[in-house]
Design a protein around this motif. Structure first.
Motif, PDB file in Angstrom:
ATOM      1  N   ASP A 162       0.828  -1.222   0.000  1.00 42.56           N
ATOM      2  CA  ASP A 162       0.000   0.000   0.000  1.00 42.56           C
ATOM      3  C   ASP A 162       0.851   1.256   0.000  1.00 42.56           C
ATOM      4  N   GLU A 163       1.942   1.215   0.800  1.00 40.83           N
ATOM      5  CA  GLU A 163       2.819   2.390   0.873  1.00 40.83           C
ATOM      6  C   GLU A 163       3.517   2.606  -0.477  1.00 40.83           C
ATOM      7  N   ALA A 164       3.936   1.505  -1.093  1.00 43.58           N
ATOM      8  CA  ALA A 164       4.590   1.595  -2.409  1.00 43.58           C
ATOM      9  C   ALA A 164       3.626   2.210  -3.425  1.00 43.58           C
ATOM     10  N   LYS A 165       2.367   1.801  -3.320  1.00 43.90           N
ATOM     11  CA  LYS A 165       1.342   2.317  -4.225  1.00 43.90           C
ATOM     12  C   LYS A 165       1.144   3.815  -4.003  1.00 43.90           C
ATOM     13  N   LYS A 166       1.068   4.202  -2.716  1.00 43.69           N
ATOM     14  CA  LYS A 166       0.851   5.610  -2.364  1.00 43.69           C
ATOM     15  C   LYS A 166       1.979   6.491  -2.887  1.00 43.69           C
ATOM     16  N   GLN A 211       5.908 -16.263  -3.200  1.00 46.54           N
ATOM     17  CA  GLN A 211       4.861 -16.004  -4.198  1.00 46.54           C
ATOM     18  C   GLN A 211       3.639 -15.349  -3.550  1.00 46.54           C
ATOM     19  N   GLU A 212       3.369 -15.729  -2.271  1.00 45.39           N
ATOM     20  CA  GLU A 212       2.193 -15.175  -1.574  1.00 45.39           C
ATOM     21  C   GLU A 212       2.259 -13.651  -1.502  1.00 45.39           C
ATOM     22  N   PHE A 213       3.474 -13.109  -1.351  1.00 46.16           N
ATOM     23  CA  PHE A 213       3.641 -11.655  -1.322  1.00 46.16           C
ATOM     24  C   PHE A 213       3.208 -11.069  -2.668  1.00 46.16           C
ATOM     25  N   TRP A 214       3.709 -11.659  -3.741  1.00 44.62           N
ATOM     26  CA  TRP A 214       3.458 -11.103  -5.083  1.00 44.62           C
ATOM     27  C   TRP A 214       2.004 -11.249  -5.477  1.00 44.62           C
ATOM     28  N   ASP A 215       1.326 -12.272  -4.934  1.00 45.84           N
ATOM     29  CA  ASP A 215      -0.099 -12.447  -5.222  1.00 45.84           C
ATOM     30  C   ASP A 215      -0.937 -11.295  -4.671  1.00 45.84           C
ATOM     31  N   LEU A 216      -0.372 -10.553  -3.689  1.00 39.90           N
ATOM     32  CA  LEU A 216      -1.109  -9.441  -3.074  1.00 39.90           C
ATOM     33  C   LEU A 216      -0.897  -8.113  -3.812  1.00 39.90           C
ATOM     34  N   VAL A 217       0.031  -8.100  -4.759  1.00 43.72           N
ATOM     35  CA  VAL A 217       0.377  -6.828  -5.434  1.00 43.72           C
ATOM     36  C   VAL A 217      -0.638  -6.532  -6.546  1.00 43.72           C
ATOM     37  N   PRO A 218      -1.358  -5.402  -6.428  1.00 40.42           N
ATOM     38  CA  PRO A 218      -2.350  -5.080  -7.461  1.00 40.42           C
ATOM     39  C   PRO A 218      -1.669  -4.566  -8.738  1.00 40.42           C
ATOM     40  N   PRO A 219      -2.367  -4.634  -9.865  1.00 37.79           N
ATOM     41  CA  PRO A 219      -1.753  -4.255 -11.145  1.00 37.79           C
ATOM     42  C   PRO A 219      -1.221  -2.824 -11.192  1.00 37.79           C
ATOM     43  N   GLU A 220      -1.786  -1.937 -10.371  1.00 39.65           N
ATOM     44  CA  GLU A 220      -1.338  -0.531 -10.441  1.00 39.65           C
ATOM     45  C   GLU A 220       0.015  -0.296  -9.755  1.00 39.65           C
ATOM     46  N   VAL A 221       0.520  -1.276  -9.018  1.00 45.51           N
ATOM     47  CA  VAL A 221       1.859  -1.145  -8.432  1.00 45.51           C
ATOM     48  C   VAL A 221       2.862  -1.725  -9.427  1.00 45.51           C
ATOM     49  N   LYS A 222       3.861  -0.904  -9.741  1.00 43.93           N
ATOM     50  CA  LYS A 222       4.830  -1.342 -10.746  1.00 43.93           C
ATOM     51  C   LYS A 222       5.795  -2.379 -10.164  1.00 43.93           C
ATOM     52  N   ILE A 223       6.022  -3.444 -10.923  1.00 47.62           N
ATOM     53  CA  ILE A 223       6.991  -4.458 -10.517  1.00 47.62           C
ATOM     54  C   ILE A 223       8.168  -4.387 -11.479  1.00 47.62           C
ATOM     55  N   ILE A 224       9.362  -4.387 -10.910  1.00 53.25           N
ATOM     56  CA  ILE A 224      10.560  -4.352 -11.737  1.00 53.25           C
ATOM     57  C   ILE A 224      11.348  -5.638 -11.519  1.00 53.25           C
ATOM     58  N   LYS A 225      11.868  -6.192 -12.569  1.00 52.57           N
ATOM     59  CA  LYS A 225      12.656  -7.415 -12.453  1.00 52.57           C
ATOM     60  C   LYS A 225      14.102  -7.055 -12.162  1.00 52.57           C
ATOM     61  N   GLY A 226      14.651  -7.611 -11.084  1.00 45.36           N
ATOM     62  CA  GLY A 226      16.045  -7.320 -10.743  1.00 45.36           C
ATOM     63  C   GLY A 226      16.880  -8.580 -10.892  1.00 45.36           C
ATOM     64  N   ILE A 227      18.039  -8.430 -11.487  1.00 46.46           N
ATOM     65  CA  ILE A 227      18.872  -9.592 -11.775  1.00 46.46           C
ATOM     66  C   ILE A 227      19.777  -9.927 -10.580  1.00 46.46           C
ATOM     67  N   ASP A 228      20.086  -8.913  -9.760  1.00 45.12           N
ATOM     68  CA  ASP A 228      20.934  -9.062  -8.561  1.00 45.12           C
ATOM     69  C   ASP A 228      22.184  -9.885  -8.875  1.00 45.12           C
ATOM     70  N   ALA A 229      22.875  -9.514  -9.945  1.00 40.97           N
ATOM     71  CA  ALA A 229      24.042 -10.283 -10.394  1.00 40.97           C
ATOM     72  C   ALA A 229      25.293  -9.874  -9.626  1.00 40.97           C
ATOM     73  N   HIS A 230      26.032 -10.899  -9.157  1.00 41.13           N
ATOM     74  CA  HIS A 230      27.335 -10.663  -8.521  1.00 41.13           C
ATOM     75  C   HIS A 230      28.446 -11.233  -9.404  1.00 41.13           C
ATOM     76  N   SER A 231      28.096 -11.622 -10.636  1.00 45.15           N
ATOM     77  CA  SER A 231      29.078 -12.088 -11.625  1.00 45.15           C
ATOM     78  C   SER A 231      28.416 -12.007 -12.997  1.00 45.15           C
ATOM     79  N   VAL A 232      29.251 -12.041 -14.032  1.00 46.42           N
ATOM     80  CA  VAL A 232      28.711 -12.040 -15.392  1.00 46.42           C
ATOM     81  C   VAL A 232      27.914 -13.322 -15.629  1.00 46.42           C
TER      82      VAL A 232
END
Ligand SMILES: [Zn+2]
Ligand SMILES: [Zn+2]
Length: 249
Positions: A187-191, A210-231
């Motif tokens: 909710d805070e992220a949305k606000k 997954q339960e966390f992501w199931d709660l995210v409504p479509p209006e909240v933007k989700i970004i994919k992060g690779i979190d890479a520590h190597s090539v």
């Protein structure tokens, strides 16, 4: 800084978001150039470096020393220029929100040189000079991590909430308390209009809920992060992120 950058971040699969460097002391020795070349080879239009943020007098491990920050920014600035015509190189830092360091975050934002700060709440401040990593019983760590995440979102210093579901890393299963805490963060992220990062490393290390992501409504933007520590992780994360059905397209 934040508002300008928010609009430029998208969830496109050809954008490599959340890349670390050899300076953090737990990554490979691959160079900044190696990561950028690898991203280019995969057809990326953007690479966002967010190495772990140093703090004055180096109180925390697993990150560059404070003295290395100017060199980190300088190195990435050179890459920005070198690859200008081919790929957008963004310079960021991943940092915990620790209330005692508000002045420091302000300085980071105002000093110039950084494109963005992302909120990666790996631990939290229990009281000045006392941090959650020194607590003997970490069973309820997620409650403190969530509180700090909320404060961080409200602070306005950050452009993205990194691995938003990793606060539950020590929890097995799912319950109403976890759902309630998740809703508060979402909710805070949305606000505030701040994107939540779904993190390839969390998936790899089974720290993903997954339960966390199931709660995210479509209006909240989700970004994919690779979190890479190597090539190698950048390449592997690309393949997995690209096809993972959990990721919103
Ligand atoms: Zn790391
Ligand atoms: Zn992190």
């Amino acid at each position: 800084m934040q508002h300008e950058k928010e609009s430029s971040i998208t969830t496109g699969t050809r954008e490599f978001f959340h890349v670390h460097t050899s300076r953090c002391k737990h990554a490979s020795s691959d160079t900044d150039d190696d990561y950028t070349e690898a991203a280019l080879k995969l057809g990326a239009s953007k690479i966002v470096f967010t190495d772990h943020c140093p703090f004055p007098e180096n109180p925390f491990t697993n990150r560059m020393d404070m003295e290395q920050l100017p060199e980190y920014i300088h190195s990435l600035k050179l890459l920005k220029t070198k690859y200008e015509k081919f790929i957008d190189v963004q310079i960021g830092l991943e940092t915990e929100f620790l209330p005692s360091f508000r002045t420091y975050y302000e300085k980071l934002v105002e000093m110039g040189g950084l494109d963005l700060l992302i909120l990666g709440q790996h631990f939290y401040e229990v009281e000045p000079d006392v941090y959650s990593f020194s607590m003997e019983d970490k069973h309820n760590e997620y409650i403190g991590l969530a509180k700090a995440t909320l404060q961080g979102i409200k602070s306005g210093y950050f452009s993205v909430v990194a691995h938003s579901d990793r606060i539950f890393r020590r929890k097995t299963g799912w319950d109403e308390t976890m759902a309630g805490i998740s809703k508060e963060i979402i909710d805070e992220a949305k606000k505030v209009g701040i994107p939540l990062e779904i993190n390839a490393s969390s998936i790899r290390r089974r720290l993903y809920k997954q339960e966390f992501w199931d709660l995210v409504p479509p209006e909240v933007k989700i970004i994919k992060g690779i979190d890479a520590h190597s090539v190698a992780e950048l390449n592997e994360g690309f393949t997995k992120c690209h096809y993972c059905t959990s990721f919103r397209k």
